[in-house]
Write a protein that holds these residues in place. Structure first.
Motif, PDB file in Angstrom:
ATOM      1  N   ASN A 129      18.241 -35.152 -16.990  1.00  0.00           N
ATOM      2  CA  ASN A 129      17.944 -36.554 -17.286  1.00  0.00           C
ATOM      3  C   ASN A 129      16.478 -36.896 -17.034  1.00  0.00           C
ATOM      4  O   ASN A 129      16.121 -38.055 -16.855  1.00  0.00           O
ATOM      5  CB  ASN A 129      18.823 -37.478 -16.415  1.00  0.00           C
ATOM      6  N   TYR A 130      15.619 -35.900 -17.039  1.00  0.00           N
ATOM      7  CA  TYR A 130      14.229 -36.101 -16.649  1.00  0.00           C
ATOM      8  C   TYR A 130      13.530 -37.171 -17.474  1.00  0.00           C
ATOM      9  O   TYR A 130      12.769 -37.985 -16.941  1.00  0.00           O
ATOM     10  CB  TYR A 130      13.471 -34.782 -16.765  1.00  0.00           C
ATOM     11  N   ALA A 131      13.785 -37.186 -18.773  1.00  0.00           N
ATOM     12  CA  ALA A 131      13.083 -38.124 -19.656  1.00  0.00           C
ATOM     13  C   ALA A 131      13.289 -39.567 -19.237  1.00  0.00           C
ATOM     14  O   ALA A 131      12.359 -40.378 -19.278  1.00  0.00           O
ATOM     15  CB  ALA A 131      13.549 -37.932 -21.100  1.00  0.00           C
ATOM     16  N   THR A 132      14.498 -39.902 -18.825  1.00  0.00           N
ATOM     17  CA  THR A 132      14.809 -41.291 -18.503  1.00  0.00           C
ATOM     18  C   THR A 132      14.789 -41.587 -17.003  1.00  0.00           C
ATOM     19  O   THR A 132      14.718 -42.744 -16.615  1.00  0.00           O
ATOM     20  CB  THR A 132      16.204 -41.652 -19.053  1.00  0.00           C
ATOM     21  N   ALA A 133      14.824 -40.540 -16.176  1.00  0.00           N
ATOM     22  CA  ALA A 133      14.943 -40.773 -14.736  1.00  0.00           C
ATOM     23  C   ALA A 133      13.638 -40.645 -13.965  1.00  0.00           C
ATOM     24  O   ALA A 133      13.433 -41.322 -12.956  1.00  0.00           O
ATOM     25  CB  ALA A 133      15.976 -39.801 -14.145  1.00  0.00           C
ATOM     26  N   GLU A 134      12.727 -39.759 -14.409  1.00  0.00           N
ATOM     27  CA  GLU A 134      11.568 -39.444 -13.582  1.00  0.00           C
ATOM     28  C   GLU A 134      10.235 -39.403 -14.320  1.00  0.00           C
ATOM     29  O   GLU A 134       9.189 -39.640 -13.713  1.00  0.00           O
ATOM     30  CB  GLU A 134      11.743 -38.068 -12.923  1.00  0.00           C
ATOM     31  N   LEU A 135      10.250 -39.057 -15.588  1.00  0.00           N
ATOM     32  CA  LEU A 135       9.017 -38.707 -16.279  1.00  0.00           C
ATOM     33  C   LEU A 135       7.959 -39.796 -16.236  1.00  0.00           C
ATOM     34  O   LEU A 135       6.792 -39.535 -15.913  1.00  0.00           O
ATOM     35  CB  LEU A 135       9.321 -38.327 -17.733  1.00  0.00           C
ATOM     36  N   ALA A 136       8.315 -41.024 -16.564  1.00  0.00           N
ATOM     37  CA  ALA A 136       7.327 -42.104 -16.586  1.00  0.00           C
ATOM     38  C   ALA A 136       6.710 -42.308 -15.205  1.00  0.00           C
ATOM     39  O   ALA A 136       5.492 -42.527 -15.082  1.00  0.00           O
ATOM     40  CB  ALA A 136       7.962 -43.400 -17.089  1.00  0.00           C
ATOM     41  N   GLU A 137       7.526 -42.232 -14.162  1.00  0.00           N
ATOM     42  CA  GLU A 137       7.005 -42.396 -12.808  1.00  0.00           C
ATOM     43  C   GLU A 137       6.073 -41.249 -12.423  1.00  0.00           C
ATOM     44  O   GLU A 137       5.053 -41.459 -11.759  1.00  0.00           O
ATOM     45  CB  GLU A 137       8.160 -42.489 -11.806  1.00  0.00           C
TER      46      GLU A 137
ATOM     47  N   GLY B 169      -1.714 -40.470 -12.596  1.00  0.00           N
ATOM     48  CA  GLY B 169      -2.899 -41.216 -12.996  1.00  0.00           C
ATOM     49  C   GLY B 169      -2.895 -41.674 -14.441  1.00  0.00           C
ATOM     50  O   GLY B 169      -3.817 -42.373 -14.885  1.00  0.00           O
ATOM     51  N   PHE B 170      -1.868 -41.298 -15.198  1.00  0.00           N
ATOM     52  CA  PHE B 170      -1.801 -41.714 -16.589  1.00  0.00           C
ATOM     53  C   PHE B 170      -1.583 -43.222 -16.693  1.00  0.00           C
ATOM     54  O   PHE B 170      -0.919 -43.842 -15.848  1.00  0.00           O
ATOM     55  CB  PHE B 170      -0.659 -40.998 -17.324  1.00  0.00           C
ATOM     56  N   THR B 171      -2.146 -43.812 -17.729  1.00  0.00           N
ATOM     57  CA  THR B 171      -1.958 -45.235 -18.020  1.00  0.00           C
ATOM     58  C   THR B 171      -1.442 -45.368 -19.451  1.00  0.00           C
ATOM     59  O   THR B 171      -1.273 -44.383 -20.156  1.00  0.00           O
ATOM     60  CB  THR B 171      -3.277 -46.002 -17.864  1.00  0.00           C
TER      61      THR B 171
END
Length: 285
Positions: free
Chosen positions: A197-205, A211-213
Motif C-alpha cells: 500500500n506504499y502509494a497511498t500510505a507512505e509515499l507522499a510523506e 524535501g520535495f515540494t
C-alpha cells in the motif's frame, strides 16, 4: 511485479518487520521476461500520459530506477528524450543483459544500463532532470532512504515521477481466483519487507520529508486487454510465485495447481478491462 490486482473487498494490509526483508519476492530471471514485456504493454500508456503531464524537454537527463528488462527506459530514450540521455539500473544482472540487448537491437545510443541495487548505487548528485520508477519501491524496506537518494540525484527544479500501485477494475464473485491471487501477492510483498500500500500510505510523506515540494497524486485510468492480464498473472503464479508460496507455507501445491487450472479455463470477464495507476509527482525546489 505482478499487475496489482486488488480485490474490491480488500482490507487495509498491516505492515510488520520481517527477517526476510530486502527480498524481492517476484522473478528476476529469464522466467520473468515474458511477463515483464506483457506488463509494460499494458502499463506504458498510463506511464506515457504521466510523463506528458510533466511536459518533458527532448534533451533532458532521465534516471530510471528498477528498469527491469529495459522496456520503459528504451521508450524514454526513443520517444521522450531523443536529444537527451537515459541512465537506467536494476539489481538483476539477467535483466540488465536483456535491457542492453534490447537497446542494441533498436539501435538506441542515448542510453546506458547499470547492474546495481538502489540502496547501494552511487550516482552523481544534481545530475538528472527526471527520475522515474514503476512498481519498485513497494518491495523495498528502506523506501524512505531511496526517496532521499533520488532527491539528491536530481537537479533543482527537477521531478520525481513514481508509479507504485495498479488496481484492476471489474466485478468478481467471492470465490473468483482473482481474490485469492491478490491475497497471496500482498502477503509475498509484505514478507519480503515491502508495503503493498506504499502509494497511498507512505509515499507522499516520504517525498515531503526528503524535501520535495509541489507533491501531486495523480490517478490514471486506462483500458487493458483482459486476455493479456490473465496471461500476466498465470505466468507470474506458475513461474515466479509458486515455489515461494509453497516454501513459506502461504499456499499448498494443490491450491496453486487448482488456481492455475481455473485461470487457464476461465479467463477474466471482459469487464476486467480497466485499471487505475497511482502516480505521485514531486519537485525538487
Amino acid at each position: 511485479m505482478l499487475i496489482m490486482l486488488r480485490s474490491f473487498a480488500d482490507e487495509d494490509y498491516s505492515m510488520s518487520s520481517s527477517p526476510n526483508s530486502q527480498v524481492y519476492m517476484f522473478g528476476s530471471h529469464e522466467e520473468s521476461v515474458q511477463r515483464y514485456h506483457l506488463l509494460n504493454e499494458i502499463l506504458l500508456p498510463a506511464t506515457a500520459d504521466g510523463i506528458a503531464h510533466l511536459a518533458p524537454k527532448p534533451d533532458m537527463q532521465i534516471l530510471e530506477i528498477g528498469c527491469g528488462v529495459g522496456d520503459t527506459a528504451c521508450y524514454f530514450a526513443q520517444h521522450v528524450v531523443p536529444d537527451g540521455y537515459v541512465t537506467a539500473f536494476d539489481l538483476s544482472p539477467v535483466f540488465i543483459g536483456l535491457a542492453k540487448q534490447q537497446a542494441e537491437e533498436k539501435n538506441i545510443k542515448n542510453i546506458s544500463f547499470i547492474c546495481a541495487d538502489a540502496r547501494d548505487i552511487v550516482l552523481k548528485s544534481n545530475a538528472y532532470d527526471l527520475a522515474h520508477t514503476r512498481l519498485v519501491l513497494e518491495h523495498i524496506s528502506e523506501r524512505d532512504v531511496i526517496v532521499q537518494k533520488v532527491y539528491e540525484w536530481l537537479r533543482p527544479s527537477s521531478c520525481f515521477f513514481c508509479e507504485e500501485q495498479v488496481i484492476l477494475h471489474g466485478k468478481t464473485s467471492a470465490d473468483h481466483w482473482l481474490n485469492q491471487l491478490v491475497s497471496w501477492r500482498l502477503t509475498l510483498v509484505e514478507v519480503g519487507g515491502g508495503n503493498p500500500n506504499y502509494a497511498t500510505a507512505e509515499l507522499a510523506e516520504h517525498m515531503k520529508a526528503a524535501g520535495f515540494t509541489e507533491i501531486q497524486s495523480l490517478v490514471s485510468t486506462s483500458h487493458c486487454d483482459p486476455v493479456k492480464v490473465n496471461e500476466i498473472n498465470y505466468l507470474g503464479l506458475q513461474r515466479e510465485m509458486k515455489q515461494k508460496l509453497i516454501d513459506l507455507g502461504i499456499a499448498t501445491e494443490e491450491e496453486i495447481e487448482a488456481m492455475l487450472r481455473a485461470m487457464s479455463k476461465k479467463p477474466p470477464d471482459k469487464s476486467l478491462s480497466t485499471f487505475t495507476m497511482f502516480q505521485t509527482l514531486g519537485r525538487k525546489p
